[in-house]
Write a protein that holds these residues in place. Sequence first.
Motif, PDB file in Angstrom:
ATOM      1  N   LYS A 213       0.837  -1.201   0.000  1.00  0.00           N
ATOM      2  CA  LYS A 213       0.000   0.000   0.000  1.00  0.00           C
ATOM      3  C   LYS A 213       0.879   1.261   0.000  1.00  0.00           C
ATOM      4  O   LYS A 213       0.612   2.223  -0.721  1.00  0.00           O
ATOM      5  N   ALA A 216       2.315   1.611  -3.397  1.00  0.00           N
ATOM      6  CA  ALA A 216       1.240   2.073  -4.289  1.00  0.00           C
ATOM      7  C   ALA A 216       1.128   3.599  -4.213  1.00  0.00           C
ATOM      8  O   ALA A 216       0.991   4.281  -5.235  1.00  0.00           O
ATOM      9  N   GLY A 217       1.200   4.136  -2.999  1.00  0.00           N
ATOM     10  CA  GLY A 217       1.121   5.586  -2.809  1.00  0.00           C
ATOM     11  C   GLY A 217       2.249   6.320  -3.518  1.00  0.00           C
ATOM     12  O   GLY A 217       2.072   7.428  -4.024  1.00  0.00           O
ATOM     13  N   LYS A 220       1.409   5.851  -7.609  1.00  0.00           N
ATOM     14  CA  LYS A 220       0.026   5.911  -8.101  1.00  0.00           C
ATOM     15  C   LYS A 220      -0.210   6.930  -9.224  1.00  0.00           C
ATOM     16  O   LYS A 220      -1.167   6.809  -9.979  1.00  0.00           O
ATOM     17  N   ASP A 221       0.660   7.953  -9.326  1.00  0.00           N
ATOM     18  CA  ASP A 221       0.425   8.974 -10.340  1.00  0.00           C
ATOM     19  C   ASP A 221       1.125   8.699 -11.666  1.00  0.00           C
ATOM     20  O   ASP A 221       1.065   9.525 -12.583  1.00  0.00           O
ATOM     21  N   LEU A 244      -3.394  -4.093 -13.363  1.00  0.00           N
ATOM     22  CA  LEU A 244      -3.219  -2.653 -13.175  1.00  0.00           C
ATOM     23  C   LEU A 244      -4.018  -1.876 -14.210  1.00  0.00           C
ATOM     24  O   LEU A 244      -4.723  -0.931 -13.870  1.00  0.00           O
ATOM     25  N   SER A 248      -7.054   0.370 -12.644  1.00  0.00           N
ATOM     26  CA  SER A 248      -6.562   1.721 -12.310  1.00  0.00           C
ATOM     27  C   SER A 248      -6.483   2.613 -13.541  1.00  0.00           C
ATOM     28  O   SER A 248      -6.227   3.801 -13.435  1.00  0.00           O
ATOM     29  N   SER A 342      -2.092  -3.403  -7.638  1.00  0.00           N
ATOM     30  CA  SER A 342      -3.079  -2.782  -8.523  1.00  0.00           C
ATOM     31  C   SER A 342      -4.305  -2.356  -7.716  1.00  0.00           C
ATOM     32  O   SER A 342      -4.866  -1.284  -7.952  1.00  0.00           O
ATOM     33  N   HIS A 344      -4.512  -1.306  -4.518  1.00  0.00           N
ATOM     34  CA  HIS A 344      -4.299  -0.063  -3.763  1.00  0.00           C
ATOM     35  C   HIS A 344      -4.151   1.150  -4.679  1.00  0.00           C
ATOM     36  O   HIS A 344      -4.658   2.226  -4.375  1.00  0.00           O
ATOM     37  N   ILE A 345      -3.481   0.962  -5.806  1.00  0.00           N
ATOM     38  CA  ILE A 345      -3.335   2.086  -6.738  1.00  0.00           C
ATOM     39  C   ILE A 345      -4.722   2.523  -7.236  1.00  0.00           C
ATOM     40  O   ILE A 345      -5.047   3.701  -7.257  1.00  0.00           O
ATOM     41  N   MET A 348      -6.595   4.402  -4.546  1.00  0.00           N
ATOM     42  CA  MET A 348      -6.034   5.743  -4.362  1.00  0.00           C
ATOM     43  C   MET A 348      -6.405   6.680  -5.506  1.00  0.00           C
ATOM     44  O   MET A 348      -6.490   7.884  -5.331  1.00  0.00           O
ATOM     45  N   ARG A 349      -6.607   6.125  -6.684  1.00  0.00           N
ATOM     46  CA  ARG A 349      -6.993   6.954  -7.833  1.00  0.00           C
ATOM     47  C   ARG A 349      -8.502   7.141  -7.924  1.00  0.00           C
ATOM     48  O   ARG A 349      -9.019   7.725  -8.879  1.00  0.00           O
TER      49      ARG A 349
END
Length: 366
Positions: A213, A216-217, A220-221, A244, A248, A342, A344-345, A348-349
Amino acid sequence: EKGGFDHFMLKEIFEQPRSILDCMRGRIYPELGQVQLGGIKAFADKLKNIDRIIIVACGTSWHAGLVGEYLIEEYARIPVEVEYASEFRYRNPIITEKDVVIAISQSGETADTMAAIEMAKEKGATIFGICNVAGASIPRLTHAGVYTHAGPEIGVASTKAFTAQVTVLTLMAFYMAQQRGTISDVKMRELLTELETVPDKVQSALASNELVKYIAGEIKDASNCLFLGRGSGFPVALEGALKLKEISYIHAEGYPAAEMKHGPIALIDEQMPVVFIATNNSSYEKVISNIQEVKARKGIVIAIVTEGDKKVKNMVDYSIEIPDTDEAFLPLLATIPLQLLSYHIAVMRGCNVDQPRNLAKSVTVE
Ligand code: M6R
């Protein structure tokens, strides 16, 4: 109904120690060095004399098929081809009565896979199914089959069904090896004894959740991501990339690590996360040189490594440990952190993890 989890996908990821166990239950006998697959038992003799296996599937099930190719060729020494059902059905493929076609489908309703089965059946091949949904259309079309018993999968992104498909293919590879005498009793006992420990090891792999996680943070971008592996780590990389992109919406590609220098390496810069399957197995040293190639171009490297690894850890930006196991079972463990990554990303998105845009759980149109 989500059992305390925020999404079905996360629940299903965490169910894998149990679903893999359910899939093996009553099928492996480590002390005897034997695998029993009641569903294909009637074809045990036929398996001694086949020329070739053709695996047909779509999406994640096709990735499971690629893992199956490694295992069946390694242990049963039968040539295997893995085909996208949609391509296979529209060619004029050469199929004979000595071919066995294995159709893999979670839902058992995928239109292209059904059409591929019908065509191969007409040409006289024996058809085995590997399905999750009991009584679905595909199990009714096949001559024989082995259910994955993963339980209902609600998340559109396949997770526990994939690891159960890989488990069944592993059992099939061993079963075929047993019929054909291509594996010794000692080796079979050793493999099955290790296989029995896999559900617990999957549980340990899940303990990386918080670390994953965090990673992922950090990535993530990104707008692109590469997944690289060798041997059976290659289909794991393909599956990581598909997960992914589907949940995402980050563009991701899976590649055999050695193919990178034939093109994708041009994409690498300081913005590009590259996920490597870099566990300690036969391709370890080769993967290390591929990691060096990426680091030399300032890519951000995330490596899936074997517990206790030092060498890769010191070279990369982030590493995620999984327990050591026989190379045969590596895909079952290496897939877990990629599913979590994938997931967590995507969360977050702000994506709809369980029902990604444009996708349906079963694709009943061609
Ligand atoms: O039900 P099936 O296994 O036949 O489905 C095949 C694909 O549609 C499926 O694996 C799809 O790629 C998933 N969304 C992957 O997560």
